[in-house]
Motif scaffolding. Structure first.
Motif, short mmCIF file in Angstrom:
data_model
loop_
_atom_site.label_atom_id
_atom_site.label_comp_id
_atom_site.label_asym_id
_atom_site.label_seq_id
_atom_site.Cartn_x
_atom_site.Cartn_y
_atom_site.Cartn_z
N HIS A 1 0.83 -1.20 0.00
CA HIS A 1 0.00 0.00 0.00
C HIS A 1 0.87 1.25 0.00
O HIS A 1 2.10 1.17 0.03
CB HIS A 1 -0.98 -0.01 1.19
N ARG A 2 0.22 2.39 -0.04
CA ARG A 2 0.93 3.67 -0.14
C ARG A 2 1.91 3.89 1.01
O ARG A 2 3.00 4.43 0.80
CB ARG A 2 -0.08 4.82 -0.19
N GLY A 3 1.56 3.49 2.19
CA GLY A 3 2.47 3.62 3.33
C GLY A 3 3.76 2.84 3.09
O GLY A 3 4.86 3.34 3.35
N HIS A 4 3.63 1.62 2.56
CA HIS A 4 4.81 0.80 2.27
C HIS A 4 5.72 1.48 1.24
O HIS A 4 6.92 1.61 1.45
CB HIS A 4 4.41 -0.56 1.69
N VAL A 5 5.13 1.87 0.12
CA VAL A 5 5.97 2.38 -0.97
C VAL A 5 6.59 3.73 -0.64
O VAL A 5 7.71 4.02 -1.06
CB VAL A 5 5.24 2.39 -2.33
N THR A 6 5.89 4.55 0.14
CA THR A 6 6.46 5.82 0.59
C THR A 6 7.64 5.56 1.51
O THR A 6 8.72 6.14 1.35
CB THR A 6 5.39 6.67 1.30
N TYR A 7 7.45 4.66 2.46
CA TYR A 7 8.52 4.27 3.40
C TYR A 7 9.72 3.71 2.65
O TYR A 7 10.87 4.09 2.92
CB TYR A 7 7.95 3.25 4.39
N LEU A 8 9.49 2.83 1.69
CA LEU A 8 10.60 2.22 0.96
C LEU A 8 11.36 3.25 0.14
O LEU A 8 12.59 3.22 0.08
CB LEU A 8 10.09 1.07 0.07
N ASP A 9 10.66 4.17 -0.49
CA ASP A 9 11.34 5.20 -1.27
C ASP A 9 12.16 6.10 -0.35
O ASP A 9 13.29 6.47 -0.68
CB ASP A 9 10.35 6.02 -2.08
N GLN A 10 11.63 6.45 0.81
CA GLN A 10 12.38 7.26 1.77
C GLN A 10 13.63 6.51 2.25
O GLN A 10 14.70 7.10 2.37
CB GLN A 10 11.49 7.67 2.94
N ALA A 11 13.49 5.22 2.52
CA ALA A 11 14.63 4.41 2.94
C ALA A 11 15.70 4.38 1.85
O ALA A 11 16.90 4.52 2.13
CB ALA A 11 14.18 2.99 3.28
N ALA A 12 15.29 4.23 0.60
CA ALA A 12 16.23 4.17 -0.51
C ALA A 12 17.03 5.45 -0.64
O ALA A 12 18.21 5.43 -1.01
CB ALA A 12 15.49 3.87 -1.81
N GLN A 13 16.42 6.57 -0.31
CA GLN A 13 17.10 7.86 -0.42
C GLN A 13 18.18 8.06 0.65
O GLN A 13 18.97 8.99 0.57
CB GLN A 13 16.08 9.00 -0.34
N VAL B 1 13.80 -0.20 -5.05
CA VAL B 1 14.34 -1.41 -4.42
C VAL B 1 15.39 -2.03 -5.33
O VAL B 1 15.13 -2.30 -6.50
CB VAL B 1 13.21 -2.43 -4.11
N ASP B 2 16.58 -2.27 -4.76
CA ASP B 2 17.68 -2.85 -5.55
C ASP B 2 17.78 -4.36 -5.45
O ASP B 2 18.25 -5.01 -6.37
CB ASP B 2 19.00 -2.21 -5.12
N ALA B 3 17.35 -4.91 -4.31
CA ALA B 3 17.39 -6.36 -4.12
C ALA B 3 16.39 -6.76 -3.05
O ALA B 3 16.11 -6.00 -2.12
CB ALA B 3 18.79 -6.82 -3.72
N VAL B 4 15.87 -7.98 -3.20
CA VAL B 4 14.91 -8.54 -2.25
C VAL B 4 15.40 -9.94 -1.87
O VAL B 4 15.85 -10.70 -2.73
CB VAL B 4 13.49 -8.63 -2.86
N VAL B 5 15.27 -10.25 -0.59
CA VAL B 5 15.65 -11.56 -0.10
C VAL B 5 14.60 -12.04 0.90
O VAL B 5 14.12 -11.27 1.72
CB VAL B 5 17.07 -11.52 0.55
N ILE B 6 14.22 -13.30 0.78
CA ILE B 6 13.25 -13.89 1.71
C ILE B 6 14.04 -14.56 2.83
O ILE B 6 15.01 -15.26 2.57
CB ILE B 6 12.37 -14.93 0.98
N PHE B 7 13.60 -14.32 4.09
CA PHE B 7 14.29 -14.95 5.21
C PHE B 7 13.30 -15.73 6.08
O PHE B 7 12.19 -15.27 6.31
CB PHE B 7 15.10 -13.93 6.03
N PRO B 8 13.71 -16.93 6.54
CA PRO B 8 12.79 -17.80 7.28
C PRO B 8 12.72 -17.53 8.79
O PRO B 8 11.78 -17.97 9.44
CB PRO B 8 13.37 -19.20 7.03
#
Length: 160
Positions: free
Chosen positions: A39-51, A93-100
């Protein structure tokens, strides 16, 4: 033909190797979460983190770990591969990893990011991940929520 963003989904060893080989520039920013209904909260947060750095790596909780987090009996709604694909499709997002595991500590130790980032509801000073990343000179920051959204509240709205 495979979607180009699929190449951004790596396993832990592939990602650690990509970092070691310099294929992901530093400073390297790491965040993690379930990201069940994007959702919008996620993508806003991720873009801010990337910056905050040169590359953003997102750790995604595996389905079993989401169930252990007690998010609700119907969670995750989307499976780990679908959640990872949606995140990988984002330009920030440059990379994604799934962790158990239930926490990202082992993953953070393997990747050694320069900065870890969490949402504004976390007290970074009490997280074990903060002490870990600071042990090699990194740092940890919380990003205040700009949009009050959550998958849990979306699920509740759908039920009513």
């Amino acid at each position: 033909m495979t979607a180009r963003f699929e190449a951004k989904i790596l396993d832990r060893d592939e990602l650690a190797q990509a970092i070691a080989q310099g294929r992901l520039p530093r400073p390297l920013v790491f965040t993690n979460g379930v990201f069940d209904l994007l959702h919008r909260g996620h993508v806003t947060y991720l873009d801010q983190a990337a910056q905050m750095g040169a590359a953003l790596v997102v750790g995604v909780n595996a389905d079993d770990s989401v169930r252990r987090l007690n998010k609700g009996p119907e969670r995750p709604i989307n499976g780990e591969q679908d959640r990872a694909a949606l995140l990988a499709s984002l330009a920030c997002v440059d990379a994604v990893v799934i962790f158990p595991e239930d926490t990202p500590e082992a993953l953070i130790a393997a990747l050694r990011p320069d900065l870890i980032v969490k949402g504004g509801d976390y007290d970074m000073e009490v997280l074990p991940e903060t002490a870990l990343v600071r042990s090699w000179g990194g740092d940890a920051r919380a990003i205040p929520f700009e949009f009050q959204r959550s998958t849990t509240s979306l699920v509740k709205r759908l039920r009513s």
